[in-house]
Design a protein around this motif. Structure first.
Motif, PDB file in Angstrom:
ATOM      1  N   LEU A 144       0.830  -1.199   0.000  1.00  0.00           N
ATOM      2  CA  LEU A 144       0.000   0.000   0.000  1.00  0.00           C
ATOM      3  C   LEU A 144       0.869   1.256   0.000  1.00  0.00           C
ATOM      4  CD1 LEU A 144      -2.910  -0.577   2.552  1.00  0.00           C
ATOM      5  CD2 LEU A 144      -3.098  -0.271   0.082  1.00  0.00           C
ATOM      6  N   PRO A 145       0.523   2.251  -0.799  1.00  0.00           N
ATOM      7  CA  PRO A 145       1.232   3.535  -0.712  1.00  0.00           C
ATOM      8  C   PRO A 145       0.826   4.293   0.545  1.00  0.00           C
ATOM      9  CG  PRO A 145      -0.575   3.680  -2.284  1.00  0.00           C
ATOM     10  CD  PRO A 145      -0.515   2.250  -1.838  1.00  0.00           C
ATOM     11  N   ALA A 146       1.556   5.331   0.852  1.00  0.00           N
ATOM     12  CA  ALA A 146       1.201   6.200   1.978  1.00  0.00           C
ATOM     13  C   ALA A 146       0.110   7.173   1.547  1.00  0.00           C
ATOM     14  CB  ALA A 146       2.429   6.958   2.464  1.00  0.00           C
ATOM     15  N   TYR A 147      -0.715   7.569   2.506  1.00  0.00           N
ATOM     16  CA  TYR A 147      -1.810   8.495   2.246  1.00  0.00           C
ATOM     17  C   TYR A 147      -1.791   9.612   3.299  1.00  0.00           C
ATOM     18  CZ  TYR A 147      -3.663   4.900  -0.873  1.00  0.00           C
ATOM     19  OH  TYR A 147      -3.815   3.987  -1.883  1.00  0.00           O
ATOM     20  N   PRO A 148      -2.507  10.721   3.023  1.00  0.00           N
ATOM     21  CA  PRO A 148      -2.611  11.769   4.040  1.00  0.00           C
ATOM     22  C   PRO A 148      -3.290  11.248   5.309  1.00  0.00           C
ATOM     23  CG  PRO A 148      -3.313  12.579   1.886  1.00  0.00           C
ATOM     24  CD  PRO A 148      -3.151  11.090   1.753  1.00  0.00           C
ATOM     25  N   ARG A 149      -3.095  11.955   6.386  1.00  0.00           N
ATOM     26  CA  ARG A 149      -3.697  11.684   7.694  1.00  0.00           C
ATOM     27  C   ARG A 149      -3.228  10.346   8.265  1.00  0.00           C
ATOM     28  NH1 ARG A 149      -7.458  13.557   4.198  1.00  0.00           N
ATOM     29  NH2 ARG A 149      -8.472  15.569   4.635  1.00  0.00           N
ATOM     30  N   GLU A 150      -1.986   9.980   7.961  1.00  0.00           N
ATOM     31  CA  GLU A 150      -1.385   8.779   8.523  1.00  0.00           C
ATOM     32  C   GLU A 150      -0.310   9.159   9.524  1.00  0.00           C
ATOM     33  OE1 GLU A 150      -1.848   5.502   4.903  1.00  0.00           O
ATOM     34  OE2 GLU A 150       0.100   6.436   5.275  1.00  0.00           O
ATOM     35  N   GLU A 151      -0.276   8.435  10.629  1.00  0.00           N
ATOM     36  CA  GLU A 151       0.816   8.541  11.614  1.00  0.00           C
ATOM     37  C   GLU A 151       1.249   7.117  11.918  1.00  0.00           C
ATOM     38  OE1 GLU A 151      -0.224  10.923  15.001  1.00  0.00           O
ATOM     39  OE2 GLU A 151      -1.222  12.449  13.771  1.00  0.00           O
ATOM     40  N   ILE A 152       2.062   6.559  11.021  1.00  0.00           N
ATOM     41  CA  ILE A 152       2.383   5.136  11.052  1.00  0.00           C
ATOM     42  C   ILE A 152       3.894   4.944  11.090  1.00  0.00           C
ATOM     43  CG2 ILE A 152       2.081   2.925   9.878  1.00  0.00           C
ATOM     44  CD1 ILE A 152      -0.297   4.129   8.402  1.00  0.00           C
ATOM     45  N   ASP A 153       4.373   4.237  12.116  1.00  0.00           N
ATOM     46  CA  ASP A 153       5.791   3.907  12.167  1.00  0.00           C
ATOM     47  C   ASP A 153       6.041   2.620  11.389  1.00  0.00           C
ATOM     48  OD1 ASP A 153       4.979   1.795  13.830  1.00  0.00           O
ATOM     49  OD2 ASP A 153       5.422   2.917  15.655  1.00  0.00           O
ATOM     50  N   GLU A 154       7.307   2.245  11.265  1.00  0.00           N
ATOM     51  CA  GLU A 154       7.681   1.094  10.438  1.00  0.00           C
ATOM     52  C   GLU A 154       7.039  -0.195  10.941  1.00  0.00           C
ATOM     53  OE1 GLU A 154      11.733  -1.224   8.892  1.00  0.00           O
ATOM     54  OE2 GLU A 154      11.882   0.609  10.097  1.00  0.00           O
ATOM     55  N   ARG A 155       6.917  -0.331  12.241  1.00  0.00           N
ATOM     56  CA  ARG A 155       6.359  -1.556  12.812  1.00  0.00           C
ATOM     57  C   ARG A 155       4.909  -1.758  12.406  1.00  0.00           C
ATOM     58  NH1 ARG A 155       5.584  -2.623  19.318  1.00  0.00           N
ATOM     59  NH2 ARG A 155       4.565  -4.668  19.160  1.00  0.00           N
ATOM     60  N   HIS A 156       4.184  -0.671  12.205  1.00  0.00           N
ATOM     61  CA  HIS A 156       2.748  -0.754  11.957  1.00  0.00           C
ATOM     62  C   HIS A 156       2.386  -0.578  10.480  1.00  0.00           C
ATOM     63  CE1 HIS A 156       2.917   0.032  16.296  1.00  0.00           C
ATOM     64  NE2 HIS A 156       1.770  -0.625  16.344  1.00  0.00           N
ATOM     65  N   ARG A 157       3.369  -0.657   9.597  1.00  0.00           N
ATOM     66  CA  ARG A 157       3.117  -0.577   8.158  1.00  0.00           C
ATOM     67  C   ARG A 157       3.573  -1.882   7.507  1.00  0.00           C
ATOM     68  NH1 ARG A 157       2.029   3.563   4.788  1.00  0.00           N
ATOM     69  NH2 ARG A 157       2.608   5.144   6.332  1.00  0.00           N
ATOM     70  N   GLY A 158       2.674  -2.541   6.797  1.00  0.00           N
ATOM     71  CA  GLY A 158       3.022  -3.775   6.095  1.00  0.00           C
ATOM     72  C   GLY A 158       3.094  -4.969   7.023  1.00  0.00           C
ATOM     73  N   GLY A 159       3.974  -5.912   6.674  1.00  0.00           N
ATOM     74  CA  GLY A 159       4.115  -7.147   7.434  1.00  0.00           C
ATOM     75  C   GLY A 159       4.067  -8.342   6.506  1.00  0.00           C
ATOM     76  N   ASP A 160       4.519  -9.488   7.005  1.00  0.00           N
ATOM     77  CA  ASP A 160       4.567 -10.712   6.208  1.00  0.00           C
ATOM     78  C   ASP A 160       3.310 -11.560   6.314  1.00  0.00           C
ATOM     79  OD1 ASP A 160       7.144 -10.239   5.245  1.00  0.00           O
ATOM     80  OD2 ASP A 160       8.114 -11.301   6.904  1.00  0.00           O
ATOM     81  N   LEU A 161       2.590 -11.427   7.402  1.00  0.00           N
ATOM     82  CA  LEU A 161       1.465 -12.335   7.642  1.00  0.00           C
ATOM     83  C   LEU A 161       0.404 -11.609   8.459  1.00  0.00           C
ATOM     84  CD1 LEU A 161       1.183 -15.528   7.062  1.00  0.00           C
ATOM     85  CD2 LEU A 161       1.442 -15.760   9.524  1.00  0.00           C
ATOM     86  N   VAL A 162      -0.850 -11.816   8.098  1.00  0.00           N
ATOM     87  CA  VAL A 162      -1.961 -11.323   8.899  1.00  0.00           C
ATOM     88  C   VAL A 162      -2.863 -12.498   9.238  1.00  0.00           C
ATOM     89  CG1 VAL A 162      -3.405 -10.732   6.890  1.00  0.00           C
ATOM     90  CG2 VAL A 162      -3.803  -9.591   9.083  1.00  0.00           C
ATOM     91  N   ILE A 163      -3.328 -12.539  10.467  1.00  0.00           N
ATOM     92  CA  ILE A 163      -4.253 -13.576  10.918  1.00  0.00           C
ATOM     93  C   ILE A 163      -5.473 -12.877  11.511  1.00  0.00           C
ATOM     94  CG2 ILE A 163      -4.599 -15.596  12.377  1.00  0.00           C
ATOM     95  CD1 ILE A 163      -1.583 -15.979  12.430  1.00  0.00           C
ATOM     96  N   GLN A 164      -6.614 -13.095  10.871  1.00  0.00           N
ATOM     97  CA  GLN A 164      -7.887 -12.516  11.307  1.00  0.00           C
ATOM     98  C   GLN A 164      -8.709 -13.612  11.974  1.00  0.00           C
ATOM     99  OE1 GLN A 164     -10.630 -10.411   8.343  1.00  0.00           O
ATOM    100  NE2 GLN A 164     -11.735 -12.310   8.752  1.00  0.00           N
ATOM    101  N   VAL A 165      -9.058 -13.412  13.248  1.00  0.00           N
ATOM    102  CA  VAL A 165      -9.809 -14.408  14.008  1.00  0.00           C
ATOM    103  C   VAL A 165     -11.129 -13.781  14.436  1.00  0.00           C
ATOM    104  CG1 VAL A 165      -9.759 -16.012  15.946  1.00  0.00           C
ATOM    105  CG2 VAL A 165      -7.612 -15.305  14.863  1.00  0.00           C
TER     106      VAL A 165
END
Length: 379
Positions: A132-153
């Motif tokens: 995902l590209p960056a968008y306005p009104r974001e306050e996101i550090d490296e830890r909270h952007r992207g990732g290798d795996l998501v698990i939705q429970v």
């Protein structure tokens, strides 16, 4: 005093008149009040984890009330990790996994997606490799952007998601957590064709426009062919909302921000909740009935030139806001919509996004076809 089984409590026996009460009860001269037992809640129907598509996307049709979502980095053999996660999902949803400790899984669903880095390793340059590209009104550090795996429970029982997530990742040392977030949904409101949607923390029904039929899902949500067939692109965004500022607006002003009536959820252009908005409707004075910066106008798929996205978002209380989750066959469905919203969406003035990512929600699996095996091979 009667206890819950209709007997006499010890306190009543020791208190004034207790022995007389006991004697009356024993000889049957007076009725003893009985407290009716609490009704037992109906057990939610199980959702099969296997099939062409993963559970937790289009099924169950109405998303469960509770969600826990975790995002991870993966350092190891992707095929082996995904196969192990799939085995745990089968064990959890069958109620056999020891982590549930006798708690029924109910309508538990576990949905797994992989990030662009892993997809790129398996299929360079293909669908799912674009972050995902960056968008306005974001306050996101490296830890909270992207990732290798998501698990939705997701589940109806609030105890199940944290236990199930622990059971899924238990012993998988190749995973390290980036962030997690809990969310909840209130009762859903009927929209159309069996589709329903809940209200969010703003008080408005969220997720009204959605693909419902198999044809709409095939067009909008599922990747159509090749090794990624039956997969989908999952977008997640954690959005904090300045609810206090929004609530300071009059109801009329809130409705102009959203583009719908708050009570009925009908479009400001008229009709009922299930009717499409009329973006061309104007007042006698020539002004658009739905303001040019109203959320329903800026997020509408028709001006963006994209299909509908399937949203399964949840409200949050810590932090206060919305855990936005959407599924679509192409990432551009989200990015082109977000570009229009970023230009002028009055609702975004009350939000800031603190975590985000795009993932490939893997095709369905079963005991003979491990999770992710069509893309990453068999472990």
């Amino acid at each position: 005093m009667a206890n819950e089984t209709g007997g006499i409590s010890r306190r009543a026996l020791l208190g004034s008149g207790g022995l007389a009460a006991l004697g009356t009860a024993l000889v049957g001269c007076a009725p003893v009040d009985r407290v009716a037992p609490d009704p037992v809640a109906e057990e939610p129907r199980p959702v099969s984890p296997t099939g062409e598509h993963q559970a937790g996307i289009a099924r169950p049709a109405a998303a469960q009330p509770h969600m826990l979502l975790g995002v991870y980095d993966l350092d190891g053999d992707s095929a082996a990790v995904l196969a192990a996660l799939g085995d745990s999902i089968l064990s959890l949803t069958s109620g056999e996994h020891p982590v549930l400790a006798g708690i029924a899984p109910g309508d538990l669903t576990v949905t797994v997606g992989v990030g662009p880095r892993l997809v790129q390793q398996a299929r360079a340059g293909g669908v799912g490799t674009e972050p995902l590209p960056a968008y306005p009104r974001e306050e996101i550090d490296e830890r909270h952007r992207g990732g290798d795996l998501v698990i939705q429970v997701c589940a109806s029982d609030p105890l199940v998601p944290p236990l199930a997530l622990a059971g899924v990742i238990d012993g998988v040392t190749a995973l390290s957590e980036r962030w997690r977030q809990r969310g909840a949904r209130g009762p859903s409101v009927a929209v159309r064709g069996g589709h329903s949607a809940p209200r969010n923390v703003l008080g408005f029904v969220d997720g009204i426009a959605a693909p419902v039929s198999e044809e709409e899902l095939a067009q909008s949500v599922w990747i159509g062919d090749g090794p990624l067939a039956s997969a989908s692109i999952l977008v997640v965004r954690r959005m904090e909302i300045d609810l206090a500022a929004f609530r300071r607006l009059s109801i009329d002003a809130q409705e102009r921000v959203v583009g719908r009536e708050r009570a009925s959820s009908a479009p400001l252009s008229g009709g009922s909740i299930g009717d499409d908005v009329d973006l061309q409707a104007k007042s006698p004075e020539g002004a658009y009935v739905i303001p040019v910066d109203a959320h329903v106008r800026r997020a509408h798929p028709r001006p963006a030139g994209v299909p509908l996205m399937l949203r399964r978002s949840y409200s949050m209380d810590e932090p206060l806001g919305l855990l936005f989750v959407s599924y679509q066959a192409e990432l551009r469905t989200f990015t082109q919509t977000m570009e229009r919203m970023s230009e002028s969406d009055a609702l975004l003035d009350f939000t800031r996004t603190t975590a985000t990512g795009a993932f490939l929600a893997l095709p369905g699996f079963d005991a003979q076809h491990p999770l992710g095996s069509t893309i990453f091979g068999r472990a």
